[in-house]
Design an enzyme around this catalytic site. Structure first.
Site, PDB file in Angstrom:
ATOM      1  N   HIS A   1       5.408  -9.053  -9.324  1.00  0.00           N
ATOM      2  CA  HIS A   1       6.618  -8.229  -9.225  1.00  0.00           C
ATOM      3  C   HIS A   1       7.722  -8.798 -10.107  1.00  0.00           C
ATOM      4  O   HIS A   1       8.121  -9.952  -9.966  1.00  0.00           O
ATOM      5  CB  HIS A   1       7.092  -8.183  -7.770  1.00  0.00           C
ATOM      6  CG  HIS A   1       8.413  -7.525  -7.561  1.00  0.00           C
ATOM      7  ND1 HIS A   1       8.628  -6.193  -7.800  1.00  0.00           N
ATOM      8  CD2 HIS A   1       9.593  -8.027  -7.134  1.00  0.00           C
ATOM      9  CE1 HIS A   1       9.886  -5.890  -7.527  1.00  0.00           C
ATOM     10  NE2 HIS A   1      10.497  -7.000  -7.117  1.00  0.00           N
TER      11      HIS A   1
ATOM     12  N   ASP B   1       0.846  -1.196   0.000  1.00  0.00           N
ATOM     13  CA  ASP B   1       0.000   0.000   0.000  1.00  0.00           C
ATOM     14  C   ASP B   1       0.879   1.243   0.000  1.00  0.00           C
ATOM     15  O   ASP B   1       0.603   2.225   0.686  1.00  0.00           O
ATOM     16  CB  ASP B   1      -0.970  -0.012   1.192  1.00  0.00           C
ATOM     17  CG  ASP B   1      -2.266   0.727   0.879  1.00  0.00           C
ATOM     18  OD1 ASP B   1      -2.585   0.903  -0.316  1.00  0.00           O
ATOM     19  OD2 ASP B   1      -2.963   1.129   1.830  1.00  0.00           O
TER      20      ASP B   1
END
Length: 161
Positions: free
Chosen positions: A143, A105
């Protein structure tokens, strides 16, 4: 309860900036270092607590979320640097915590972040924004180690490219 959890998350994330920035300065001195804004005042209004953070001037960007998703692709070279640093910070946080949690976040202006979430292997361990193992798995599946990850020597985590 959520207020306290937010402060714990910010504190833990902030503790990781020094070792990350030390490594970043040593390997990529031209890249922006990271920091989390500080709470400058606590307010109680009608039995509810609020924290007031310093004002961030500039374009606010959400780099990743509590589900491990990257919010969007960067458009400019400068944005790409900030996205790469944010992703590397999340990656670093997981390795530095001995695979216990990652800071996700990530959002803010440039490399000055606010309101992070600690996402752990044990969902909800760090509060209502701790989305658990599935979010960590999602982050590392999506990722791709970038230039910053590689220069910092961050090892791959199962599931990441």
């Amino acid at each position: 309860q959520g207020f306290r959890e937010d402060h714990v998350n910010s504190y833990l994330a902030g503790c990781l900036t020094a070792p990350f920035n030390e490594l970043l300065r040593a390997r990529l001195p031209d890249f922006p270092t990271v920091r989390f804004v500080q709470c400058i005042r606590l307010l109680e209004l009608k039995n509810e607590w609020y924290s007031v953070e310093e004002h961030l001037e500039g374009k606010f960007t959400k780099y990743n979320n509590i589900f491990g998703d990257v919010e969007r692709q960067p458009w400019t070279e400068e944005e790409k640097r900030h996205f790469d640093v944010a992703a590397a910070f999340s990656h670093f946080s997981f390795l530095h915590s001995d695979h216990e949690y990652a800071v996700l976040d990530i959002q803010g202006v440039g490399s000055t972040y606010t309101d992070p979430a600690i996402v752990s292997l044990d969902q909800l361990k760090y509060g209502y924004t701790d989305t658990g193992y599935s979010a960590l798995q999602s982050f590392f599946q999506k990722h791709t180690c970038n230039h910053v990850c590689k220069e910092l020597g961050l090892c791959k985590v199962d599931g990441n490219r």
